[in-house]
Design a protein around this motif. Structure first.
Motif, PDB file in Angstrom:
ATOM      1  N   LEU A   1      38.219  44.366  53.861  1.00  5.87           N
ATOM      2  CA  LEU A   1      38.823  43.268  52.934  1.00  5.87           C
ATOM      3  C   LEU A   1      38.146  43.506  51.557  1.00  5.87           C
ATOM      4  N   TYR A   2      36.667  43.498  51.520  1.00  6.79           N
ATOM      5  CA  TYR A   2      36.039  43.889  50.042  1.00  6.79           C
ATOM      6  C   TYR A   2      36.528  45.257  49.597  1.00  6.79           C
ATOM      7  N   ARG A   3      36.792  46.046  50.384  1.00  7.43           N
ATOM      8  CA  ARG A   3      37.466  47.388  49.994  1.00  7.43           C
ATOM      9  C   ARG A   3      38.536  47.330  49.605  1.00  7.43           C
ATOM     10  N   ALA A   4      39.538  46.585  50.188  1.00 10.82           N
ATOM     11  CA  ALA A   4      41.026  46.392  49.943  1.00 10.82           C
ATOM     12  C   ALA A   4      41.273  45.563  48.671  1.00 10.82           C
ATOM     13  N   ALA A   5      40.336  44.774  48.492  1.00  7.63           N
ATOM     14  CA  ALA A   5      40.506  43.945  47.105  1.00  7.63           C
ATOM     15  C   ALA A   5      40.105  44.856  45.964  1.00  7.63           C
TER      16      ALA A   5
ATOM     17  N   LEU B   1      41.958  47.969  41.401  1.00  5.57           N
ATOM     18  CA  LEU B   1      42.061  49.271  40.775  1.00  5.57           C
ATOM     19  C   LEU B   1      43.622  49.719  40.467  1.00  5.57           C
ATOM     20  N   ARG B   2      44.396  49.249  41.136  1.00  5.46           N
ATOM     21  CA  ARG B   2      45.909  49.500  40.914  1.00  5.46           C
ATOM     22  C   ARG B   2      46.477  48.793  39.959  1.00  5.46           C
ATOM     23  N   VAL B   3      45.947  47.747  39.676  1.00  5.22           N
ATOM     24  CA  VAL B   3      46.391  46.530  38.645  1.00  5.22           C
ATOM     25  C   VAL B   3      45.656  46.922  37.316  1.00  5.22           C
ATOM     26  N   VAL B   4      44.330  46.835  37.496  1.00  3.06           N
ATOM     27  CA  VAL B   4      43.574  47.237  36.218  1.00  3.06           C
ATOM     28  C   VAL B   4      42.740  48.374  36.523  1.00  3.06           C
TER      29      VAL B   4
ATOM     30  N   GLU C   1      39.161  36.616  38.549  1.00  7.11           N
ATOM     31  CA  GLU C   1      40.746  36.138  38.411  1.00  7.11           C
ATOM     32  C   GLU C   1      41.510  37.653  38.725  1.00  7.11           C
ATOM     33  N   VAL C   2      41.264  38.698  37.956  1.00  7.29           N
ATOM     34  CA  VAL C   2      42.055  39.981  38.130  1.00  7.29           C
ATOM     35  C   VAL C   2      41.851  40.350  39.784  1.00  7.29           C
TER      36      VAL C   2
ATOM     37  N   ALA D   1      44.199  40.675  44.773  1.00  7.96           N
ATOM     38  CA  ALA D   1      44.136  40.962  46.367  1.00  7.96           C
ATOM     39  C   ALA D   1      45.086  39.790  47.179  1.00  7.96           C
ATOM     40  N   ARG D   2      45.949  39.335  46.246  1.00 13.35           N
ATOM     41  CA  ARG D   2      46.967  38.444  47.141  1.00 13.35           C
ATOM     42  C   ARG D   2      48.109  39.275  47.538  1.00 13.35           C
TER      43      ARG D   2
END
Ligand code: DC
Length: 219
Positions: free
Chosen positions: A38-42, A47-50, A59-60, A65-66
């Motif tokens: 989960l830490y890795r997925a977050a 990385l995909r978004v920013v 917040e990012v 992670a949502r």
């Protein structure tokens, strides 16, 4: 409904927690939850978004992670984004290089802990991570703290990557692992009631058998 059973397996990077946890779960008919995934997925989601980690705030990362959910496949839960498995993406070098910073964010830790507890609520589980026996499930029936010499862990990691094990590569992998140990040290502490299993001289089958025997003893 009877109380669900929880076994926790904590320990440093590359100590074999996840593969051991998965095999123990299979042997006992439990499900495996890998909190590190989960830490890795977050991290992968952020990385995909920013793309520049220097611009990340809590917040990012939490916003990104949502998009993550955990879905069961055979005996383990896997992180999924947009309906697709992100297993390969979360094991990549960019995620590994940036995940420790994400794991230091207190609200990200709260999100992981809540997700792990919700996922575990209706099942008997083996959960692996760093702080599962201390913070996430302090009342777990069996807590394991898995350790192994850094060089042995580095060698296993190289073999897992299917790379040739040269002296230079082993030295570099050992150095990188010790650096990760240092970064994650504050949350990687054995619970007072954990059983320490040193896998330096045990095969994986022996480790699994030892943990299964401990679980059966406590049943
Ligand atoms: O076990 P791993 O390498 O997949 O863990 C990825 C990162 O997440 C690593 O920096 C340690 C951190 N982590 C943590 O802080 N707490 C956990 N329960 C699990 C992992």
């Amino acid at each position: 409904m009877s109380e669900k059973k929880v076994i926790t397996i904590d320990g440093p990077a590359a100590s074999g927690k996840s593969s051991t946890a998965q095999m123990v779960a299979e042997r006992l008919g439990f499900l495996h939850v890998d909190s590190g995934s989960l830490y890795r997925a977050a991290t992968a989601a952020a990385l995909r978004v920013v793309p520049d980690p220097a611009e990340w705030t809590e917040e990012v990362v939490l916003g990104a992670a949502r998009a993550i959910s955990l879905l069961p496949a055979r005996s383990s839960f896997y992180p999924v984004m947009g309906g697709r498995s992100v297993e390969e993406e979360i094991r990549g070098d960019r995620v590994t290089a940036n995940v420790s910073a994400v794991a230091k964010m207190p609200r990200v830790r709260d999100w992981v802990n809540e997700t792990v507890r919700n996922t575990s609520a209706d099942h008997n589980v083996v959960v692996d991570g760093r702080d599962i026996g201390t913070v996430v499930f302090p009342k777990a029936r069996l807590k394991i703290f898995l350790v192994a010499d850094a060089e042995v862990r580095a060698k296993r990691r190289l073999i897992q990557k299917a790379g040739e094990v040269t002296d230079a590569r082993l030295a570099e992998e050992t150095r990188a692992l010790l650096e990760r140990d240092e970064r994650d040290a504050s949350q990687t502490v054995p619970a007072a009631d954990a059983v320490v299993v040193d896998s330096t001289i045990l095969t994986q089958a022996e480790q699994v058998a030892k943990i299964v025997a401990l679980a059966e003893d406590r049943a």
